[in-house]
Every structure is written in structure tokens, then in C-alpha cells.
Design a protein around this motif. Structure first.
Motif, short mmCIF file in Angstrom:
data_model
loop_
_atom_site.label_atom_id
_atom_site.label_comp_id
_atom_site.label_asym_id
_atom_site.label_seq_id
_atom_site.Cartn_x
_atom_site.Cartn_y
_atom_site.Cartn_z
N UNK A 159 -21.87 70.53 2.33
CA UNK A 159 -20.65 69.74 2.24
C UNK A 159 -20.61 68.66 3.33
N UNK A 160 -21.11 69.00 4.51
CA UNK A 160 -21.18 68.01 5.59
C UNK A 160 -22.06 66.84 5.19
N UNK A 161 -23.21 67.14 4.59
CA UNK A 161 -24.11 66.07 4.15
C UNK A 161 -23.47 65.21 3.07
N UNK A 162 -22.74 65.83 2.15
CA UNK A 162 -22.07 65.07 1.09
C UNK A 162 -21.01 64.15 1.67
N UNK A 163 -20.25 64.62 2.64
CA UNK A 163 -19.23 63.79 3.27
C UNK A 163 -19.87 62.63 4.02
N UNK A 164 -21.00 62.90 4.70
CA UNK A 164 -21.70 61.83 5.40
C UNK A 164 -22.23 60.79 4.42
N UNK A 165 -22.69 61.21 3.25
CA UNK A 165 -23.16 60.26 2.25
C UNK A 165 -22.01 59.37 1.77
N UNK A 166 -20.84 59.96 1.56
CA UNK A 166 -19.67 59.18 1.15
C UNK A 166 -19.25 58.21 2.25
N UNK A 167 -19.32 58.67 3.50
CA UNK A 167 -18.99 57.80 4.63
C UNK A 167 -19.96 56.63 4.70
N UNK A 168 -21.25 56.90 4.52
CA UNK A 168 -22.26 55.84 4.56
C UNK A 168 -22.03 54.83 3.44
N UNK A 219 -18.38 72.77 13.33
CA UNK A 219 -18.04 71.62 14.16
C UNK A 219 -18.58 70.33 13.54
N UNK A 220 -19.81 70.37 13.05
CA UNK A 220 -20.39 69.19 12.40
C UNK A 220 -19.63 68.83 11.13
N UNK A 221 -19.15 69.83 10.43
CA UNK A 221 -18.32 69.56 9.25
C UNK A 221 -17.05 68.80 9.63
N UNK A 222 -16.42 69.22 10.73
CA UNK A 222 -15.23 68.53 11.19
C UNK A 222 -15.55 67.12 11.68
N UNK A 258 -6.42 62.37 12.73
CA UNK A 258 -5.83 63.01 13.91
C UNK A 258 -5.96 64.52 13.86
N UNK A 259 -5.83 65.11 12.67
CA UNK A 259 -5.95 66.57 12.56
C UNK A 259 -7.36 67.05 12.88
N UNK A 260 -8.36 66.38 12.33
CA UNK A 260 -9.74 66.80 12.60
C UNK A 260 -10.12 66.58 14.06
N UNK A 261 -9.67 65.48 14.65
CA UNK A 261 -9.97 65.24 16.07
C UNK A 261 -9.23 66.25 16.95
N UNK A 262 -8.01 66.61 16.57
CA UNK A 262 -7.25 67.60 17.34
C UNK A 262 -7.94 68.97 17.29
N UNK A 278 -10.99 68.73 19.49
CA UNK A 278 -10.60 68.68 20.90
C UNK A 278 -10.23 70.06 21.40
N UNK A 279 -9.53 70.82 20.59
CA UNK A 279 -9.14 72.18 20.98
C UNK A 279 -10.37 73.06 21.19
N UNK A 280 -11.43 72.78 20.43
CA UNK A 280 -12.63 73.61 20.52
C UNK A 280 -13.64 73.09 21.54
N UNK A 281 -13.78 71.75 21.66
CA UNK A 281 -14.84 71.21 22.49
C UNK A 281 -14.45 70.16 23.50
#
Length: 431
Positions: free
Chosen positions: A92-101, A166-169, A186-190, A193-196
Motif C-alpha cells: 500500500x505504501x508503494x501504491x501511494x508513492x506511485x500516486x504521489x509521483x 511509519x513509512x506508510x504514514x 496534519x493528522x499524518x504528521x501529528x 511526530x508523536x512517534x518519532x
């Protein structure tokens, strides 16, 4: 589509085969793959289910929201289902990155067309830059392929590290930014941030990206984004407090990252430096290291790359992966998977071969030197730290090379480049 589906199928099969093999335990125990922050430890869940605060010791460093999620996963999922979940998350992370690209390439093509229309005819004739349109289709294909088939990412998934989530987020953050979604960005960055902690820097490119195209005034848009982020972060903090019943988790999550009490070896630069340092200098250099990774580069890079927030986000991700307290190969593999989005810059890069050789040699030498140090006793910590230092230097060269290539291409688009010397066509000969 057929190429992407075959790549996804191959990547899933590789991960599943390694997870069900005898190599899975070996990979999980590697210090390059698992750290104190991302290792898949069941002890924290067991302590929490037994009514003991898992943050009372130095064992568990995930956020309480992560603790709750891991508790549910271990309660309702079998070992095989858990493996499948990690693989699906990686895919799913790879698919989201493909859509982003794909979205980013469309924006780059439109921006390049506008820039070239403003270029004088005589300079446009001499321009030797590779068009984004010529590399767009390859970039869209290479981004998910680079993520799925990157050995760093494969090891990260097979080792069952929480960096998979984390990579998925991170991928969701980049996709939300380019879609200019205030809430999801903002939700994904929050959550990150809470984790890392370090991902809070992504608020800078998110704000530039979203506010720059907002129909409202810039100040109102920036205020809205910052207020949304702070509201979500405070909400997540109070949700964590509600789960644990105390604020003890702050010391073992954010405090653990900032103070760096665990000096077990990893691919980072902290462990050896603070092991050898005199104790009365520790706080000075802890502050120096944290300022370097968290504050030093934010404003200069934001000012220089304000026209390309995605490249700015890539820079922040790379800096964090290089200089963070407890890095792992999964962090490095994620930002490297984004490199094909700037395939049109590769022509202007000068250190690709050197960086590739460094990364390859360090990847091979790290487990070799570790075996000599820990098992054969024919080496010491200096040898392993030398490999990690070279690995960090290679990443720094990679980041500076891609940024300098961006500057050179921008100059070429604006002023043009000529291959003529003294009126004659220039030719490069290697003798």
C-alpha cells in the motif's frame, strides 16, 4: 499497469518467502534493521495487558496509540496473518508513492512549460536540459519499483519492524500534501511526530504547498494549517494519556529520542560518539546533534526550495534518516525510493557512481565487520563505526548532489547552456 502489477506480485512473493524462511529471525536481530525504537517487541504489550506500565523501564518506546494497535494485532491475528499485514502495508505504501509521483510529475510538467515559455528564443535553442515530460512515465514506474525491490525496504519488512507503518504514514503525508488536504496532512504528521519527533519538520513543506495554492490569503491559510496541526497533536497526546492513565510515555518516546540514553550500535552516528565522550560534555553535544538534525537546515532549505516543496520534503526526510538518534535501513530506503521523481536531474548529478559504490560496499561490509567484532573478536567498535560513518557520508553526498543538480538545472532553464567553446561545437573526450 501490467509492469506495476508484476512488480507488486514479485515484491510480495519475495517478502513472504523470506518471512517463512529461517532467515527471518536472523534479519530481525540485525542492528541495521531493528533499533530500540522500531523493533517488534511483544514485552510492552504483555506488560500492558498484565497491568504494568510498559514505560516504567527502558524496554518499550512506541507511542501509546501504537501500543494499543499492536495489542489488537497480537490478540486477533495469527503469525501468518501478521506477516500478510506487514506485506500489505508495504504494498500500500508503494501504491501511494506511485500516486504521489503521478501527481507530482503532472505539476512539474506544467511548471516546466511555463518556465520555458518565459525563456528567450536564443536561450531556448541552446538549452540542453532533459524535459520532465520525457522522464515522467519512467519516474512513475520506478518510484514504486524502487521502494518494493529495494533491499533496505525488503529487510525492513521481513524483520517485522514498525518502520513499515511509519513509512506508510510518510507516504500518506506526501500524498496528502500534494493533494493539498489540510486535515490528512496534519493528522499524518501529528501521528509521526508523536512517534518519532523529527517528522514535525514536514509541516514546513506542507504549509508551503497548501498555502501557496489556497484561494484565501496566505496568512489565513498558514494559521489554519498550524492550528489544525496543533489541535490534532494535542488531541493525540490526550488520547495517549487516556490509554496509559499517566504522562510517563513522554519520557520513553520523545525524551528517549532527544536524550539518547540507549547506546547500542546502529547505522547512526550517536552511539559511538557518546560512548567515547566524557560525561560532563554530554549535554552540550546532545544539544548540538539535535539542533543539527531538527533545526539547523529548516530555514535555509525552505528559503531555497520554496518553489519545490516536494524536493524540500525529500531533503528533510533524508536529513532525518542520516542524523536522527536511532536510524535504520528502512528510513534510508524510503527516501531513496523517492529519487526517481527527479530522474530529469540525474544528468546534472556528478557523484552517482561514487555514492552507489559507497552504499554497496557499506551494505556488504557492515555485517562482515559486525561478525568480526562481536563473534570473531578480530576487530573492535572502531571498525563498525567506520562503516556507519562512511554510510552517512555517502548519503550526505547523495543529498547534496541532487540539490546541486536542481540548482544547475534551474540555471540552465533560466539562462540556457551552450555546448560551444570559442564558436566551435564542444566535444568531451576521455583518454
Amino acid at each position: 499497469m501490467k509492469k506495476q502489477l508484476s512488480c507488486f506480485a514479485l515484491a510480495g512473493a519475495i517478502r513472504l518467502l523470506l518471512m517463512t524462511s529461517d532467515y527471518q529471525t536472523l534479519i530481525t536481530d540485525r542492528v541495521e534493521v531493528s533499533t530500540a525504537l522500531n523493533s517488534w517487541k511483544k514485552e510492552g504489550v504483555y506488560l500492558h495487558n498484565a497491568g504494568i506500565d510498559p514505560y516504567s523501564g527502558e524496554l518499550f518506546h512506541e507511542s501509546p496509540i501504537g501500543l494499543l494497535a499492536f495489542s489488537l494485532m497480537q490478540k486477533y491475528l495469527s503469525i501468518f496473518a501478521l506477516h500478510v499485514l506487514f506485506i500489505i502495508t508495504d504494498l500500500a505504501t508503494a501504491w501511494i508513492l506511485a500516486s504521489t509521483a503521478q501527481l507530482y510529475m503532472a505539476e512539474l510538467i506544467a511548471r516546466e512549460k511555463e518556465e520555458k515559455s518565459q525563456l528567450p528564443a536564443e536561450k531556448a535553442k541552446d538549452n540542453i536540459c532533459i524535459s520532465v515530460r520525457d522522464t515522467a512515465s519512467a519516474s512513475i514506474l520506478y518510484v514504486p519499483a524502487t521502494y518494493l525491490l529495494n533491499p533496505f525496504i525488503v529487510l525492513n519488512c521481513v524483520g517485522l519492524t514498525t518502520t513499515v507503518f511509519t513509512n506508510f504514514l510518510f507516504a500518506l503525508t506526501l500524498f496528502s500534501i500534494i493533494r493539498r488536504s489540510v486535515f490528512w496532512s496534519c493528522l499524518s504528521i501529528a501521528l509521526l511526530t508523536l512517534q518519532g519527533l523529527y517528522p514535525v519538520t514536514l509541516m514546513v513543506p506542507a504549509t508551503i504547498y497548501i498555502a501557496g495554492k489556497n484561494s484565501q490569503t496566505c496568512k489565513v491559510a498558514v494559521a489554519k494549517i498550524i492550528l489544525t496541526f496543533l489541535t490534532l497533536l494535542v488531541t493525540l497526546l490526550y488520547a495517549s494519556y487516556y490509554i496509559m492513565g499517566s504522562w510517563s510515555f513522554l519520557w520513553n518516546t520523545i525524551g528517549f529520542i532527544l536524550i539518547v540514553p540507549d547506546l547500542r550500535p546502529n547505522i547512526g552516528l550517536y552511539w559511538y560518539f557518546f560512548t567515547e565522550m566524557f560525561e560532563h560534555f554530554r549535554w552540550l553535544f546532545v544539544a548540538s546533534f539535535q539542533i543539527n538534525v531538527g533545526l539547523l537546515y529548516i530555514v535555509p532549505l525552505a528559503l531555497r526550495l520554496r518553489q519545490d516543496p516536494m524536493l524540500l520534503a525529500f531533503s528533510y526526510l533524508a536529513i532525518a534518516a542520516i542524523f536522527k538518534s536511532y536510524p535504520c535501513l528502512g528510513d534510508v530506503g524510503f527516501y531513496m525510493a523517492l529519487l526517481p521523481m527527479w530522474k530529469h536531474l540525474f544528468r546534472h548529478m556528478q557523484q552517482g557512481f561514487i555514492v552507489s559504490c559507497f552504499l554497496l560496499f557499506c551494505t556488504v561490509f557492515a555485517p562482515t565487520v559486525w561478525h568480526q567484532w562481536i563473534y570473531s573478536r578480530s576487530a573492535n567498535a572502531n571498525f563498525y563505526f567506520g562503516v556507519t560513518l562512511a554510510f552517512a557520508v555517502a548519503q550526505i553526498f547523495l543529498l547534496t548532489d541532487i540539490l546541486f543538480a536542481s540548482v544547475k538545472r534551474e540555471f540552465a532553464l533560466r539562462y540556457g547552456l551552450s555546448r560551444e567553446v570559442n564558436g566551435n561545437k564542444a566535444k568531451l573526450l576521455l583518454e
